[in-house]
Design a protein around this motif. Structure first.
Motif, mmCIF file in Angstrom:
data_model
loop_
_atom_site.group_PDB
_atom_site.id
_atom_site.type_symbol
_atom_site.label_atom_id
_atom_site.label_comp_id
_atom_site.label_asym_id
_atom_site.label_seq_id
_atom_site.Cartn_x
_atom_site.Cartn_y
_atom_site.Cartn_z
ATOM 1 N N UNK A 295 -31.217 86.712 68.641
ATOM 2 C CA UNK A 295 -30.885 85.319 68.339
ATOM 3 C C UNK A 295 -29.720 85.230 67.358
ATOM 4 N N UNK A 296 -29.586 86.223 66.490
ATOM 5 C CA UNK A 296 -28.472 86.228 65.532
ATOM 6 C C UNK A 296 -27.131 86.435 66.226
ATOM 7 N N UNK A 297 -27.141 87.073 67.363
ATOM 8 C CA UNK A 297 -25.886 87.389 68.056
ATOM 9 C C UNK A 297 -25.098 86.143 68.447
ATOM 10 N N UNK A 298 -25.753 85.024 68.651
ATOM 11 C CA UNK A 298 -25.035 83.815 69.082
ATOM 12 C C UNK A 298 -24.011 83.358 68.052
ATOM 13 N N UNK A 299 -24.207 83.728 66.790
ATOM 14 C CA UNK A 299 -23.270 83.332 65.738
ATOM 15 C C UNK A 299 -22.104 84.298 65.601
ATOM 16 N N UNK A 300 -22.068 85.296 66.458
ATOM 17 C CA UNK A 300 -21.037 86.336 66.360
ATOM 18 C C UNK A 300 -20.376 86.602 67.704
ATOM 19 N N UNK A 301 -20.292 85.584 68.524
ATOM 20 C CA UNK A 301 -19.612 85.719 69.808
ATOM 21 C C UNK A 301 -18.147 85.321 69.656
ATOM 22 N N UNK A 302 -17.333 85.738 70.598
ATOM 23 C CA UNK A 302 -15.915 85.397 70.567
ATOM 24 C C UNK A 302 -15.741 83.883 70.562
ATOM 25 N N UNK A 303 -16.476 83.187 71.398
ATOM 26 C CA UNK A 303 -16.310 81.734 71.469
ATOM 27 C C UNK A 303 -16.803 81.038 70.204
ATOM 28 N N UNK A 304 -17.864 81.546 69.591
ATOM 29 C CA UNK A 304 -18.324 80.928 68.342
ATOM 30 C C UNK A 304 -17.296 81.135 67.239
ATOM 31 N N UNK A 305 -16.653 82.297 67.211
ATOM 32 C CA UNK A 305 -15.555 82.519 66.267
ATOM 33 C C UNK A 305 -14.494 81.439 66.471
ATOM 34 N N UNK A 306 -14.133 81.179 67.728
ATOM 35 C CA UNK A 306 -13.120 80.160 68.031
ATOM 36 C C UNK A 306 -13.589 78.769 67.603
ATOM 37 N N UNK A 307 -14.848 78.469 67.851
ATOM 38 C CA UNK A 307 -15.392 77.154 67.501
ATOM 39 C C UNK A 307 -15.289 76.902 66.001
ATOM 40 N N UNK B 254 -31.016 98.506 63.569
ATOM 41 C CA UNK B 254 -29.811 98.825 62.798
ATOM 42 C C UNK B 254 -28.803 99.649 63.581
ATOM 43 N N UNK B 255 -29.252 100.500 64.483
ATOM 44 C CA UNK B 255 -28.326 101.311 65.274
ATOM 45 C C UNK B 255 -27.478 100.457 66.217
ATOM 46 N N UNK B 256 -27.960 99.279 66.553
ATOM 47 C CA UNK B 256 -27.225 98.390 67.456
ATOM 48 C C UNK B 256 -26.226 97.504 66.728
ATOM 49 N N UNK B 257 -26.460 97.248 65.464
ATOM 50 C CA UNK B 257 -25.670 96.241 64.762
ATOM 51 C C UNK B 257 -24.177 96.562 64.728
ATOM 52 N N UNK B 258 -23.824 97.829 64.584
ATOM 53 C CA UNK B 258 -22.396 98.167 64.543
ATOM 54 C C UNK B 258 -21.706 97.855 65.867
ATOM 55 N N UNK B 259 -22.487 97.688 66.924
ATOM 56 C CA UNK B 259 -21.934 97.349 68.233
ATOM 57 C C UNK B 259 -21.935 95.840 68.483
ATOM 58 N N UNK B 260 -22.733 95.100 67.736
ATOM 59 C CA UNK B 260 -22.844 93.652 67.910
ATOM 60 C C UNK B 260 -21.983 92.859 66.923
ATOM 61 N N UNK B 261 -21.870 93.353 65.697
ATOM 62 C CA UNK B 261 -21.288 92.559 64.621
ATOM 63 C C UNK B 261 -20.075 93.251 64.014
ATOM 64 N N UNK B 262 -19.108 92.433 63.629
ATOM 65 C CA UNK B 262 -17.936 92.947 62.932
ATOM 66 C C UNK B 262 -18.351 93.399 61.526
ATOM 67 N N UNK B 263 -17.627 94.382 60.985
ATOM 68 C CA UNK B 263 -17.909 94.767 59.596
ATOM 69 C C UNK B 263 -17.764 93.556 58.677
ATOM 70 N N UNK B 264 -18.545 93.519 57.647
ATOM 71 C CA UNK B 264 -18.549 92.446 56.650
ATOM 72 C C UNK B 264 -19.095 91.121 57.167
ATOM 73 N N UNK B 265 -19.580 91.068 58.396
ATOM 74 C CA UNK B 265 -20.175 89.844 58.940
ATOM 75 C C UNK B 265 -21.693 89.886 58.867
ATOM 76 N N UNK B 266 -22.240 91.006 58.404
ATOM 77 C CA UNK B 266 -23.683 91.119 58.298
ATOM 78 C C UNK B 266 -24.035 92.040 57.142
#
Length: 169
Positions: A93-105, A132-144
């Protein structure tokens, strides 16, 4: 396995929404954030309402747990706090705040040169490799942040670093 119909759902002892233990994590976050950041420089707001119309009309938006705003620059970022045990889908559910389109929004709304939305993961989300092993693939550094054991210094260092990088002159 057949789905649960409304009668079977209503008979469950533990209903969706009954677990309010996430509120403790939110309160801990606000308490530490307010203690960590200079009140003369920053405003820490619990459950800010300014994104409630983000998707075009009132009520069709989001309400993060916190916002942090610089008094000098009026720049801000928002914080989502997620906690759970070893089962659940809070990280998804946290991933929705870290999508390319949400960044644009959010860029369209604020025009910042940074993405003003971070996620703070607590409890199993901060330590279980299943997450935690997945987070580096989902989120940009410093975003989590992995807020391990609710260690105040970990959160303090993270918030001060984001304020310095994003909010200060």
């Amino acid at each position: 396995m057949p789905g649960m119909d409304s009668e079977r759902l209503s008979q469950r002892e533990k209903q969706p929404g009954h677990d309010q233990s996430y509120r403790e994590s939110e309160v801990r976050f606000i308490t530490v954030a307010r203690a960590a950041l200079d009140r003369d420089q920053y405003v820490v707001t619990y459950q800010p309402r300014e994104l409630r119309d983000l998707f075009g009309r009132p009520g069709l938006g989001i309400q993060p747990e916190a916002s942090i705003v610089s008094k000098a620059t009026n720049r801000r970022f928002f914080v989502e706090v997620k906690k759970q045990g070893d089962r659940g889908n809070a990280e998804e559910r946290a991933c929705k705040h870290h999508t390319v389109q949400f960044y644009r929004t959010l860029h369209d709304r604020f025009g910042y040169d940074y993405h003003p939305y971070v996620t703070v993961f607590c409890e199993a989300l901060a330590v279980n490799p299943r997450y935690t092993d997945k987070f580096i693939h989902f989120f940009e550094p410093d975003q989590y942040l992995l807020w391990v054991d609710y260690d105040q210094q970990i959160l303090t260092d993270f918030l001060r670093a984001r304020c310095t990088a994003w909010l200060d002159d």
